[in-house]
Design a protein around this motif. Structure first.
Motif, PDB file in Angstrom:
ATOM      1  N   LYS A  34       0.824  -1.212   0.000  1.00 13.53           N
ATOM      2  CA  LYS A  34       0.000   0.000   0.000  1.00 13.53           C
ATOM      3  C   LYS A  34       0.857   1.261   0.000  1.00 13.53           C
ATOM      4  O   LYS A  34       1.748   1.407   0.837  1.00 13.53           O
ATOM      5  N   PRO A  35       0.575   2.198  -0.909  1.00 15.15           N
ATOM      6  CA  PRO A  35       1.299   3.476  -0.885  1.00 15.15           C
ATOM      7  C   PRO A  35       0.656   4.425   0.131  1.00 15.15           C
ATOM      8  O   PRO A  35      -0.565   4.504   0.222  1.00 15.15           O
ATOM      9  N   ARG A  36       1.473   5.125   0.901  1.00 18.18           N
ATOM     10  CA  ARG A  36       0.959   6.085   1.894  1.00 18.18           C
ATOM     11  C   ARG A  36       0.819   7.484   1.270  1.00 18.18           C
ATOM     12  O   ARG A  36      -0.072   8.237   1.644  1.00 18.18           O
ATOM     13  N   GLU A  71       1.207   9.892  -2.556  1.00 16.75           N
ATOM     14  CA  GLU A  71       1.339   9.901  -4.009  1.00 16.75           C
ATOM     15  C   GLU A  71       1.332  11.347  -4.491  1.00 16.75           C
ATOM     16  O   GLU A  71       1.008  12.247  -3.724  1.00 16.75           O
ATOM     17  N   GLU A  92      -1.657  12.583   0.778  1.00 13.85           N
ATOM     18  CA  GLU A  92      -1.885  11.290   1.420  1.00 13.85           C
ATOM     19  C   GLU A  92      -2.919  10.528   0.612  1.00 13.85           C
ATOM     20  O   GLU A  92      -3.856  11.110   0.078  1.00 13.85           O
ATOM     21  N   VAL A  93      -2.756   9.197   0.528  1.00 12.64           N
ATOM     22  CA  VAL A  93      -3.647   8.372  -0.279  1.00 12.64           C
ATOM     23  C   VAL A  93      -4.795   7.876   0.611  1.00 12.64           C
ATOM     24  O   VAL A  93      -4.542   7.329   1.686  1.00 12.64           O
ATOM     25  N   ARG A 126      -8.250   3.838  -1.906  1.00 11.60           N
ATOM     26  CA  ARG A 126      -7.329   3.934  -3.045  1.00 11.60           C
ATOM     27  C   ARG A 126      -6.030   3.184  -2.773  1.00 11.60           C
ATOM     28  O   ARG A 126      -5.443   2.615  -3.685  1.00 11.60           O
ATOM     29  N   GLN A 127      -5.580   3.177  -1.522  1.00 11.48           N
ATOM     30  CA  GLN A 127      -4.380   2.404  -1.155  1.00 11.48           C
ATOM     31  C   GLN A 127      -4.562   0.936  -1.527  1.00 11.48           C
ATOM     32  O   GLN A 127      -3.692   0.333  -2.157  1.00 11.48           O
ATOM     33  N   ARG A 164       5.913   0.919  -5.241  1.00 13.31           N
ATOM     34  CA  ARG A 164       5.480   1.696  -4.079  1.00 13.31           C
ATOM     35  C   ARG A 164       6.585   2.662  -3.646  1.00 13.31           C
ATOM     36  O   ARG A 164       6.330   3.833  -3.364  1.00 13.31           O
ATOM     37  N   HIS A 166       6.572   6.759  -3.437  1.00 17.45           N
ATOM     38  CA  HIS A 166       6.949   7.486  -2.224  1.00 17.45           C
ATOM     39  C   HIS A 166       8.113   8.449  -2.485  1.00 17.45           C
ATOM     40  O   HIS A 166       8.125   9.575  -1.984  1.00 17.45           O
TER      41      HIS A 166
END
Length: 155
Positions: free
Chosen positions: A70-72, A74, A90-91, A95-96, A138, A142
């Motif tokens: 999961k990306p925190r 973007e 922040e995602v 969407r994460q 990911r 970041h």
């Protein structure tokens, strides 16, 4: 806001694990509405994971892999006075999950020389161990967000 927000429909949990995230993975794998084939791929991958890592339950391994992928943060393009800035954001949680699943499936499909079951199992195992293409993606996202921190005030 241009239009009203799309209504999120409730997802029916999958048959074997009674889990909504597994159902989301099946739907992400599915092509041309062939759900039974997608189910066979996902459950086959989980069976392979059970053989490879007997000490960890496949569902727990999948959830941990998803958490790692999961990306925190973007970046989103934002036009301010004729210039376009990449603004880090922040995602949102939904969407994460969507991005992590999309990346897992995309990179599993791009693995050559193996069937989708084995490729998905390998990609999940890599994400569980914090290695592989999904984790690299990911980290790239970041890195891009951190590089553009200077434009965070354009939110």
């Amino acid at each position: 806001m241009r239009r009203r927000q799309a209504v999120k429909r409730a997802l029916i949990p999958d048959v074997r694990y009674n889990n909504e995230l597994v159902a989301r993975l099946i739907n992400t794998i599915m092509l041309c509405g062939k759900k039974s084939i997608a189910q066979n791929i996902v459950y086959g991958a989980f069976d392979i994971l059970k053989e490879k890592k007997a000490d960890v339950e496949p569902l727990d391994l999948f959830l941990a892999a998803l958490e790692n992928a999961k990306p925190r943060l973007e970046v989103k393009s934002r036009r301010v006075g004729g210039a376009t800035y990449q603004v880090p954001l922040e995602v949102p949680a939904a969407r994460q999950v969507a991005l992590a699943m999309r990346w897992l499936v995309t990179y599993a499909r791009s693995r050559k020389g193996m069937d989708t079951c084995n490729a998905l199992a390998a990609e999940l195992l890599d994400a569980f161990n914090n290695t592989g293409s999904t984790i690299r993606k990911r980290d790239d996202v970041h890195k891009m967000a951190n590089a553009n921190k200077a434009f965070a005030h354009f939110r």
